[in-house]
Motif scaffolding. Structure first.
Motif, PDB file in Angstrom:
ATOM      1  N   ARG A 114      64.153  19.905   8.910  1.00  0.00           N
ATOM      2  CA  ARG A 114      65.454  20.352   9.426  1.00  0.00           C
ATOM      3  C   ARG A 114      66.515  19.262   9.259  1.00  0.00           C
ATOM      4  NH1 ARG A 114      67.849  20.056  14.691  1.00  0.00           N
ATOM      5  NH2 ARG A 114      66.121  18.784  15.384  1.00  0.00           N
ATOM      6  N   HIS A 115      66.108  18.026   9.503  1.00  0.00           N
ATOM      7  CA  HIS A 115      67.067  16.919   9.455  1.00  0.00           C
ATOM      8  C   HIS A 115      67.538  16.613   8.040  1.00  0.00           C
ATOM      9  CE1 HIS A 115      66.497  15.921  13.675  1.00  0.00           C
ATOM     10  NE2 HIS A 115      65.262  16.305  13.467  1.00  0.00           N
ATOM     11  N   LEU A 116      66.775  17.079   7.069  1.00  0.00           N
ATOM     12  CA  LEU A 116      67.190  16.852   5.680  1.00  0.00           C
ATOM     13  C   LEU A 116      67.797  18.113   5.076  1.00  0.00           C
ATOM     14  CD1 LEU A 116      64.132  14.739   4.466  1.00  0.00           C
ATOM     15  CD2 LEU A 116      66.453  13.931   4.897  1.00  0.00           C
ATOM     16  N   GLY A 117      67.956  19.127   5.903  1.00  0.00           N
ATOM     17  CA  GLY A 117      68.555  20.374   5.428  1.00  0.00           C
ATOM     18  C   GLY A 117      67.698  21.101   4.413  1.00  0.00           C
ATOM     19  N   LEU A 118      66.382  20.938   4.508  1.00  0.00           N
ATOM     20  CA  LEU A 118      65.499  21.605   3.545  1.00  0.00           C
ATOM     21  C   LEU A 118      65.277  23.059   3.979  1.00  0.00           C
ATOM     22  CD1 LEU A 118      62.991  18.659   3.146  1.00  0.00           C
ATOM     23  CD2 LEU A 118      64.472  19.562   1.334  1.00  0.00           C
ATOM     24  N   ALA A 119      65.454  23.960   3.043  1.00  0.00           N
ATOM     25  CA  ALA A 119      65.358  25.391   3.359  1.00  0.00           C
ATOM     26  C   ALA A 119      63.908  25.771   3.655  1.00  0.00           C
ATOM     27  CB  ALA A 119      65.872  26.200   2.174  1.00  0.00           C
ATOM     28  N   ARG A 125      61.124  28.629  14.557  1.00  0.00           N
ATOM     29  CA  ARG A 125      62.503  29.098  14.359  1.00  0.00           C
ATOM     30  C   ARG A 125      63.501  27.949  14.349  1.00  0.00           C
ATOM     31  NH1 ARG A 125      61.220  33.878  17.825  1.00  0.00           N
ATOM     32  NH2 ARG A 125      60.952  32.132  19.193  1.00  0.00           N
ATOM     33  N   SER A 126      63.374  27.066  15.352  1.00  0.00           N
ATOM     34  CA  SER A 126      64.378  25.997  15.459  1.00  0.00           C
ATOM     35  C   SER A 126      63.973  24.753  14.679  1.00  0.00           C
ATOM     36  CB  SER A 126      64.568  25.627  16.924  1.00  0.00           C
ATOM     37  OG  SER A 126      63.365  25.048  17.418  1.00  0.00           O
ATOM     38  N   GLN A 135      57.312  14.564   1.175  1.00  0.00           N
ATOM     39  CA  GLN A 135      57.196  13.128   1.460  1.00  0.00           C
ATOM     40  C   GLN A 135      58.427  12.638   2.228  1.00  0.00           C
ATOM     41  OE1 GLN A 135      56.501  11.890  -2.619  1.00  0.00           O
ATOM     42  NE2 GLN A 135      54.366  11.383  -2.137  1.00  0.00           N
ATOM     43  N   ALA A 136      59.580  13.120   1.799  1.00  0.00           N
ATOM     44  CA  ALA A 136      60.833  12.727   2.463  1.00  0.00           C
ATOM     45  C   ALA A 136      60.870  13.296   3.875  1.00  0.00           C
ATOM     46  CB  ALA A 136      62.028  13.228   1.644  1.00  0.00           C
ATOM     47  N   ALA A 137      60.469  14.573   4.015  1.00  0.00           N
ATOM     48  CA  ALA A 137      60.477  15.207   5.341  1.00  0.00           C
ATOM     49  C   ALA A 137      59.520  14.473   6.282  1.00  0.00           C
ATOM     50  CB  ALA A 137      60.084  16.675   5.217  1.00  0.00           C
ATOM     51  N   ALA A 138      58.368  14.061   5.749  1.00  0.00           N
ATOM     52  CA  ALA A 138      57.384  13.348   6.577  1.00  0.00           C
ATOM     53  C   ALA A 138      57.965  12.031   7.077  1.00  0.00           C
ATOM     54  CB  ALA A 138      56.107  13.092   5.782  1.00  0.00           C
ATOM     55  N   ALA A 139      58.720  11.349   6.210  1.00  0.00           N
ATOM     56  CA  ALA A 139      59.296  10.054   6.602  1.00  0.00           C
ATOM     57  C   ALA A 139      60.261  10.232   7.766  1.00  0.00           C
ATOM     58  CB  ALA A 139      59.995   9.410   5.407  1.00  0.00           C
ATOM     59  N   VAL A 140      61.011  11.316   7.711  1.00  0.00           N
ATOM     60  CA  VAL A 140      61.996  11.574   8.773  1.00  0.00           C
ATOM     61  C   VAL A 140      61.292  12.108  10.035  1.00  0.00           C
ATOM     62  CG1 VAL A 140      63.957  13.047   9.398  1.00  0.00           C
ATOM     63  CG2 VAL A 140      63.849  11.984   7.132  1.00  0.00           C
ATOM     64  N   VAL A 169      41.621   9.586  21.064  1.00  0.00           N
ATOM     65  CA  VAL A 169      42.321   9.359  19.804  1.00  0.00           C
ATOM     66  C   VAL A 169      43.025  10.672  19.488  1.00  0.00           C
ATOM     67  CG1 VAL A 169      42.064   8.848  17.349  1.00  0.00           C
ATOM     68  CG2 VAL A 169      40.504   7.795  18.985  1.00  0.00           C
ATOM     69  N   LEU A 170      44.299  10.584  19.137  1.00  0.00           N
ATOM     70  CA  LEU A 170      45.029  11.801  18.763  1.00  0.00           C
ATOM     71  C   LEU A 170      45.238  11.813  17.262  1.00  0.00           C
ATOM     72  CD1 LEU A 170      47.908  12.072  21.350  1.00  0.00           C
ATOM     73  CD2 LEU A 170      46.229  13.821  20.819  1.00  0.00           C
ATOM     74  N   VAL A 171      45.039  12.967  16.655  1.00  0.00           N
ATOM     75  CA  VAL A 171      45.436  13.133  15.264  1.00  0.00           C
ATOM     76  C   VAL A 171      46.514  14.203  15.297  1.00  0.00           C
ATOM     77  CG1 VAL A 171      44.713  13.870  12.961  1.00  0.00           C
ATOM     78  CG2 VAL A 171      43.190  12.461  14.359  1.00  0.00           C
ATOM     79  N   SER A 172      47.727  13.811  14.989  1.00  0.00           N
ATOM     80  CA  SER A 172      48.821  14.759  15.143  1.00  0.00           C
ATOM     81  C   SER A 172      49.489  15.097  13.822  1.00  0.00           C
ATOM     82  CB  SER A 172      49.859  14.203  16.108  1.00  0.00           C
ATOM     83  OG  SER A 172      50.894  15.159  16.279  1.00  0.00           O
ATOM     84  N   SER A 173      49.593  16.381  13.570  1.00  0.00           N
ATOM     85  CA  SER A 173      50.379  16.875  12.440  1.00  0.00           C
ATOM     86  C   SER A 173      51.811  17.031  12.935  1.00  0.00           C
ATOM     87  CB  SER A 173      49.855  18.238  11.996  1.00  0.00           C
ATOM     88  OG  SER A 173      48.496  18.163  11.713  1.00  0.00           O
ATOM     89  N   GLY A 174      52.643  17.613  12.126  1.00  0.00           N
ATOM     90  CA  GLY A 174      53.981  17.956  12.574  1.00  0.00           C
ATOM     91  C   GLY A 174      55.087  17.142  11.937  1.00  0.00           C
ATOM     92  N   ALA A 175      54.734  16.078  11.199  1.00  0.00           N
ATOM     93  CA  ALA A 175      55.785  15.228  10.634  1.00  0.00           C
ATOM     94  C   ALA A 175      56.665  16.014   9.648  1.00  0.00           C
ATOM     95  CB  ALA A 175      55.168  14.010   9.951  1.00  0.00           C
ATOM     96  N   ILE A 176      56.015  16.724   8.769  1.00  0.00           N
ATOM     97  CA  ILE A 176      56.784  17.438   7.735  1.00  0.00           C
ATOM     98  C   ILE A 176      57.593  18.571   8.379  1.00  0.00           C
ATOM     99  CG2 ILE A 176      56.589  18.830   5.624  1.00  0.00           C
ATOM    100  CD1 ILE A 176      54.037  17.130   4.984  1.00  0.00           C
ATOM    101  N   ALA A 177      56.917  19.326   9.251  1.00  0.00           N
ATOM    102  CA  ALA A 177      57.602  20.444   9.911  1.00  0.00           C
ATOM    103  C   ALA A 177      58.793  19.968  10.743  1.00  0.00           C
ATOM    104  CB  ALA A 177      56.605  21.211  10.787  1.00  0.00           C
ATOM    105  N   LEU A 178      58.664  18.787  11.357  1.00  0.00           N
ATOM    106  CA  LEU A 178      59.758  18.271  12.183  1.00  0.00           C
ATOM    107  C   LEU A 178      60.891  17.677  11.359  1.00  0.00           C
ATOM    108  CD1 LEU A 178      58.484  16.078  15.157  1.00  0.00           C
ATOM    109  CD2 LEU A 178      59.927  18.102  15.277  1.00  0.00           C
ATOM    110  N   GLY A 179      60.516  17.072  10.241  1.00  0.00           N
ATOM    111  CA  GLY A 179      61.518  16.330   9.472  1.00  0.00           C
ATOM    112  C   GLY A 179      62.406  17.194   8.597  1.00  0.00           C
TER     113      GLY A 179
END
Ligand code: GLU
Length: 389
Positions: free
Chosen positions: A78-83, A39-40, A93-98, A66-76
């Protein structure tokens, strides 16, 4: 000196304590749906803290992680205002960078509070599929683990293209488990394991707690179910299991929603275990022994032969000649004085380098080659004896 550096104590017998508690090296994959609140779009920090506590407990027992962590795209996003909804490739790709920078920061903050060093490693598909890159990545991960750091790995989503990418971290995690010869891989996600059919649609679906062999029936059970946050569904988890068990690594699909997800697995909470037929070392040696065409051959003297039979590595000093064209990482035959193939192994040096260091002491390698390489021509973990007399 890192106070919690692992590796000095030996985890106990895996049979008595379960594959997770008994493993020497554990890869834990964390799915986006667990890390990021849908949600957030924010990090589930309270949950992550409980996972970190679990990880620290494993480390205190001497287990390497060793950790393999997802979440980059899901986290990023919001910061780019992607719906909400599917993203175009360049948007993800942009969301992952953020998102990746935030993700890495969260792990760093939580683990370094306990004086554990975190290392970010971003891999692309080529890093596991091309041999020299695979070996490079493996060497880096080995070095990080030997130095007591916890690698936190994700796909390098910002440069991955639609065609050339894993896309899901399940298979990436399995490749990492294979690359690091891990003996246990845990896939934490929002599903609790494998059922005979989709439990949301079939009331009579049965839970499967152990898979000794991945048969077509097991594959059929996976269907194509996916959660709405990450990219992996049950099919990618079964594909991951194939890679893991083939490398001698136990794998489990476990629910991660609750706090302390690893502790729950050890206390016998419901999850699906995939059981390998051999150990990581045996699987690796089998693969080496099964090489169809070794790229070259090393001739060794009697002293080296005795050392190999005693379980030691092959040092340049015991090598009398090298044949063929090979690179470091290629499989080569090891021949005794009478020209019989007595062993096979993965060369640590190319044929040209071997020609310069053979017959010499390991301490001379740096002076001979102009750089400091490994001490052995074939490390004992990369060597399999084919005949004993
Ligand atoms: N690499 C993607 C990310 O960090 C996740 C891939 C997956 O969902 O498995 O967002």
């Amino acid at each position: 000196m890192n106070p919690t550096k692992p590796g000095n104590t030996k985890p106990g017998n895996s049979r008595a304590r379960g594959p997770l508690a008994g493993a020497r090296r554990v890869v834990v994959k964390v799915g986006s749906a667990l890390l990021v609140d849908p949600r957030s779009g924010r990090l589930n920090r309270a949950w992550l803290e409980t996972l970190v506590e679990d990880l620290l407990r494993l480390r205190r027992r001497g287990q390497q992680l060793v950790l393999v962590s997802s979440g980059a795209i899901a986290l990023g996003r919001r910061h780019l205002g992607l719906a909400a909804g599917a993203l175009r490739l360049e948007e993800s790709q942009a969301a992952a960078a953020v998102g990746q920078i935030r993700l890495a920061h969260a792990y760093k903050e939580l683990l370094e509070a306990h004086e554990v060093t975190v290392a970010q490693v971003l891999l692309t598909l080529e890093d596991s599929e091309q041999r020299t890159r695979y070996l490079n990545a493996r060497a880096t991960l080995e070095a990080l683990l030997a130095l007591g750091a916890i690698p936190v790995i994700n796909e390098n989503d910002t440069v991955a293209t639609a065609e050339i990418r894993y896309g899901d971290n399940d298979r990436l995690a399995a490749r990492v488990a294979q690359m690091t010869s891990a003996d246990c891989l845990v896939l934490l996600s929002d599903v609790d394991g494998l059922y005979t059919a989709d439990p949301n649609r079939h009331g009579d679906a049965r839970f499967i707690d152990q898979v000794a062999q991945i048969t077509p029936e097991i594959e059929a059970m996976a269907g194509g179910s996916a959660s709405n946050m990450g990219s992996g569904g049950m099919a990618t988890k079964i594909a991951a299991a194939r890679i893991a068990v083939g490398a001698g690594c136990h794998m489990c699909i476990a629910p991660g929603r609750h706090s302390h997800p690893l502790k729950r697995i050890e206390s016998g909470a419901r999850c699906t275990w995939f059981v390998p037929a051999s150990t990581p070392v045996a699987a690796r040696k089998q693969w080496i022994a099964g090489t169809l065409r070794p790229a070259g051959a090393l001739h060794i003297d009697d002293g080296a032969m005795r050392a190999l039979l005693a379980g030691k590595s092959l040092l340049p000093a015991g090598v009398t000649g090298a044949l063929g064209r090979f690179e470091s990482g290629d499989t080569v035959s090891v021949m005794d004085k009478d020209g019989r193939e007595v062993a096979r192994g993965i060369a640590g040096y190319s044929d040209a380098e071997t020609a310069r260091i053979l017959g010499r002491q390991s301490g001379e390698i740096e002076a001979l080659l102009g750089y400091r390489g490994r001490e052995e021509l074939i490390h004992r973990d990369d060597l399999v004896i084919l005949r004993h007399e």
